[in-house]
Write a protein that holds these residues in place. Structure first.
Motif, PDB file in Angstrom:
ATOM      1  N   ASP A 477      -6.830 -25.684   4.720  1.00 63.65           N
ATOM      2  CA  ASP A 477      -6.107 -26.853   4.186  1.00 63.65           C
ATOM      3  C   ASP A 477      -6.483 -28.110   4.970  1.00 63.65           C
ATOM      4  O   ASP A 477      -6.784 -29.150   4.392  1.00 63.65           O
ATOM      5  N   ALA A 478      -6.435 -27.969   6.296  1.00 60.27           N
ATOM      6  CA  ALA A 478      -6.662 -29.134   7.148  1.00 60.27           C
ATOM      7  C   ALA A 478      -8.060 -29.700   6.908  1.00 60.27           C
ATOM      8  O   ALA A 478      -8.230 -30.913   6.728  1.00 60.27           O
ATOM      9  N   VAL A 479      -9.047 -28.808   6.857  1.00 61.77           N
ATOM     10  CA  VAL A 479     -10.426 -29.275   6.666  1.00 61.77           C
ATOM     11  C   VAL A 479     -10.563 -29.921   5.288  1.00 61.77           C
ATOM     12  O   VAL A 479     -11.158 -30.994   5.143  1.00 61.77           O
ATOM     13  N   ALA A 480      -9.978 -29.277   4.258  1.00 65.61           N
ATOM     14  CA  ALA A 480     -10.065 -29.834   2.900  1.00 65.61           C
ATOM     15  C   ALA A 480      -9.384 -31.201   2.846  1.00 65.61           C
ATOM     16  O   ALA A 480      -9.895 -32.149   2.243  1.00 65.61           O
ATOM     17  N   GLU A 481      -8.215 -31.305   3.478  1.00 60.76           N
ATOM     18  CA  GLU A 481      -7.483 -32.566   3.472  1.00 60.76           C
ATOM     19  C   GLU A 481      -8.219 -33.643   4.273  1.00 60.76           C
ATOM     20  O   GLU A 481      -8.265 -34.806   3.861  1.00 60.76           O
ATOM     21  N   MET A 482      -8.803 -33.237   5.407  1.00 63.68           N
ATOM     22  CA  MET A 482      -9.543 -34.205   6.229  1.00 63.68           C
ATOM     23  C   MET A 482     -10.745 -34.749   5.450  1.00 63.68           C
ATOM     24  O   MET A 482     -11.101 -35.917   5.570  1.00 63.68           O
ATOM     25  N   TYR A 483     -11.328 -33.915   4.618  1.00 61.56           N
ATOM     26  CA  TYR A 483     -12.445 -34.379   3.788  1.00 61.56           C
ATOM     27  C   TYR A 483     -11.915 -35.269   2.656  1.00 61.56           C
ATOM     28  O   TYR A 483     -12.443 -36.343   2.381  1.00 61.56           O
ATOM     29  N   ARG A 484     -10.814 -34.827   2.050  1.00 61.21           N
ATOM     30  CA  ARG A 484     -10.265 -35.588   0.916  1.00 61.21           C
ATOM     31  C   ARG A 484      -9.888 -37.003   1.306  1.00 61.21           C
ATOM     32  O   ARG A 484     -10.180 -37.954   0.582  1.00 61.21           O
TER      33      ARG A 484
END
Ligand code: FES
Length: 656
Positions: A477-484
């Motif tokens: 989640d964190a990685v996906a959100e940091m990219y988003r």
């Protein structure tokens, strides 16, 4: 011509004409309704109970009455009187109940066959598609009453029992083809040793358990009509065990714990290595898993109020290394080219040979493996999800430390295996931990503020509780959100122009993002996601993506019709985030399903239905292994797959 009567059985709705005077159980069978029996129709087991509906039923055009059956004979009257209380407890009117093995049809009838009396019991398994599992265990019980030996008939105990069992089987299952004769039956040695005493102690009335219609594996005094078995999925990290009632498919207890072999190596390669370099390595690893299984069996049995010795069969799934270590087979050839297993086929082994603390004569059925890195757990997944029965192309990803990926349909199945590393399970991550109380399990990040919100396992509210780490689903989640939100670029690098934000900082020359400051945590330190953590997720997601893409390419497909995410990780990952970082191939989110421990479900299905073992063998043999490292484009595509795809908005459903 014999007078005919209309008989209707519910809930199946089967109806037809039967001759006057036919036994009710025989009438049911002639209309395709199989009613239980283990006592050879002696009115002693009570398995054939049915409920007679009274009245005029216009929609069926009949009048049904107790008087349309022969009155209860002495044996049936005695049985019903002895069990009156038990019948009332079930909510039945004792006057409605008859034993189908004794009652004769004298008129039209509407008969309800309760679930417990049906032989073709089914349970519904919730999966990507709901499916019925027909209950057909490998073991059947028979109540056998024998005449004691006399001078005139001094037949040996086993031959006497074998004749009694064969007669009982014929009477209980009349009409079935290939029923065994006395000479076809064998008895397990451990049972044979107790036979003489048990027969005499029980006054020559025993319940025998017959495995696969050929071998006696248990003899119990008197009537003992309960039957138990267990299904096990041995994972590299976790072992899951389901204790089941083999008569109705109910799960009586589910237990799991960490695989104790973990102290000898975290992944399969290090365990293979341990077995090679230590003289007693294989023995140590084998003993560790058997000990753990025995503990799980004891715990599950205690929970179900039975003894572990009452467990009459065990079915096992697990990756190929776990399969070898469980069976005490040397695993070293799995670890180097050409990566050879000792055996692919399914196996039946006596529990006592493995040191398992269940009925010592019990059979242990081990599902077939497919290759050195595609094991009996994948066979279990196939059995549970049944891609081989579909016209659509299904992609099944069983994600753990290693991922097994299967693509296919009813015509063709291919599979590949790829290491994903332990990052997705929270290991080798700066503040990673397994999914347990105190772990952050969900993360979202504000698009403008870059402020995070998190949810901790064991807490209902967001930003509540004192986290101590972050588990695999939340790292994703964190990685996906940091990219988003733009903290990371498409190559997974932190953007250095955001350093003025207090959440984003440089430490020891590497960037990191703070999810929880020390004051909020229970570890007295900030919980962060580092550049190295992001890299670990990129490696794992790249490996998964390229494996899936490579298999799709073999089918000439851009995307599958359906994606099933198996394994515990699949249950917790956010499919939208998995799509947005390019971890799984493009697929409409509504066609992506988390299916839980499919390998364990497959083992359970094979436990409950013996025919499914043949299906497992056939499907495992049909799967083509695709060796990813031999694909000429693999390396280049893997590097490419580590990048994040172009940002797109994946629409979430309002209830997700
Ligand atoms: S009581 Fe056993 S079959 Fe009817």
């Amino acid at each position: 011509m014999t007078e005919q009567h209309t008989v209707i059985f519910q809930p199946s709705g089967r109806r037809g004409q039967v001759p006057h005077g036919i036994g009710l159980r025989a009438a049911a069978r002639s209309l395709g309704v199989d009613i239980e029996s283990i006592c050879a129709e002696n009115s002693t087991c009570g398995k054939c109970k049915v409920l007679i509906q009274e009245g005029t039923f216009e929609r069926y055009g009949i009048t049904s009455s107790q008087e349309h059956l022969s009155p209860p004979n002495v044996e049936e009257t005695a049985y019903l009187a002895d069990h009156k209380q038990a019948l009332t407890t079930r909510g039945w009117q004792p006057s409605q109940v008859r034993l189908a093995c004794q009652a004769k049809v004298w008129g039209d009838l509407l008969v309800e066959v309760p679930e417990e009396s049906r032989r073709d019991k089914q349970i519904v398994r919730k999966a990507a598609t709901e499916r019925q599992i027909e209950i057909k265990p490998s073991i059947r019980k028979y109540l056998v009453e024998l005449n004691p030996p006399t001078i005139a008939n001094p037949k040996a105990d086993w031959e006497r029992l074998a004749s009694g069992i064969a007669t009982s089987i014929q009477l209980v299952r009349y009409g079935e083809p290939n029923l065994p004769r006395p000479g076809d039956l064998t008895i397990d040695y451990a049972c044979l040793r107790t036979l003489s005493q048990t027969l005499r102690d029980s006054n020559w009335r025993v319940t025998v358990s017959v495995w696969q219609d050929k071998e006696v594996v248990r003899i119990e005094p008197g009537l003992m009509d309960t039957l138990y078995g267990a299904a096990v999925d041995i994972g590299t990290t976790t072992i899951a065990l389901y204790l089941c009632n083999l008569e109705n498919g109910a799960i009586l207890a589910a237990e799991s714990e960490m695989n104790p072999q973990i102290v000898y190596g975290e992944d399969v390669m290090s365990r293979i290595q341990y077995s090679i370099v230590h003289k007693e390595g294989l023995r140590t690893l084998h003993k560790a898993i058997i000990r753990a299984l025995n503990q799980l069996l004891m715990r599950a049995a205690r929970q179900a109020g039975i003894s572990a010795r009452d467990v009459q069969e065990l079915v096992v799934a697990g990756n190929t290394t776990m399969h070898h270590l469980f069976l005490n087979l040397p695993p070293q050839h799995l670890g180097h080219a050409p990566f050879t297993s000792t055996v692919y086929r399914s196996l039946d082994v006596k529990a006592r040979e493995l040191g398992l603390a269940i009925n010592e004569s019990a059979n242990v059925h081990v599902l077939p493996t497919i290759g050195a890195f595609i094991g009996a757990d994948t066979t279990g997944v196939l059995l549970a999800e049944e891609p081989h029965t579909q016209d659509e192309n299904w992609l099944i990803m069983d994600v753990g430390t290693n991922a097994e990926i299967v693509l296919g349909n009813r015509r063709r199945l291919i599979c590949a295996s790829t290491p994903t590393g332990p990052a997705l399970e929270g290991a080798h991550i700066e503040h990673g931990m397994r999914a347990a109380p105190g772990a952050i399990e969900r993360v979202v990040i504000g698009e403008k503020t870059l402020e995070p919100a998190y949810r901790v396992i064991g807490e209902e509210q967001w930003n509540a509780g004192q986290p101590k780490g972050i588990c695999g689903s939340a790292i994703l989640d964190a990685v996906a959100e940091m990219y988003r939100v733009g903290i990371l670029d498409a190559r997974g690098k932190f953007r250095s122009d955001l350093l003025e934000n207090p959440r984003i900082r440089r430490r020891s020359n590497a960037m990191e993002y703070v999810i929880a400051f020390a004051a909020e945590t229970s570890i007295g330190a900030d919980i962060v996601v580092t550049q190295k953590d992001v890299r670990q997720i990129q490696l794992a997601k790249g490996a998964l993506y390229v494996a899936a893409r490579t298999l799709l390419k073999q089918f000439g497909l851009e995307s599958p019709d359906k994606i099933l995410l198996a394994g515990a990780f699949g249950m917790y990952i956010d499919k939208y985030n998995a799509l947005s970082i390019g971890m799984i191939p493009a697929c409409p989110p509504e066609n992506i399903f988390a299916v839980g421990n499919s390998a364990g479900d497959g083992a359970r299905i094979a436990l409950l239905n013996v025919d499914k073992r043949r299906e497992a063998q056939e499907v495992a043999a049909r799967v083509t292994r695709y060796e990813l490292p031999n694909d000429p484009d693999f390396q280049a595509q893997f590097i490419e797959s580590m990048n994040f795809p172009e940002r797109t908005k994946v629409r979430r459903h309002s209830n997700e």
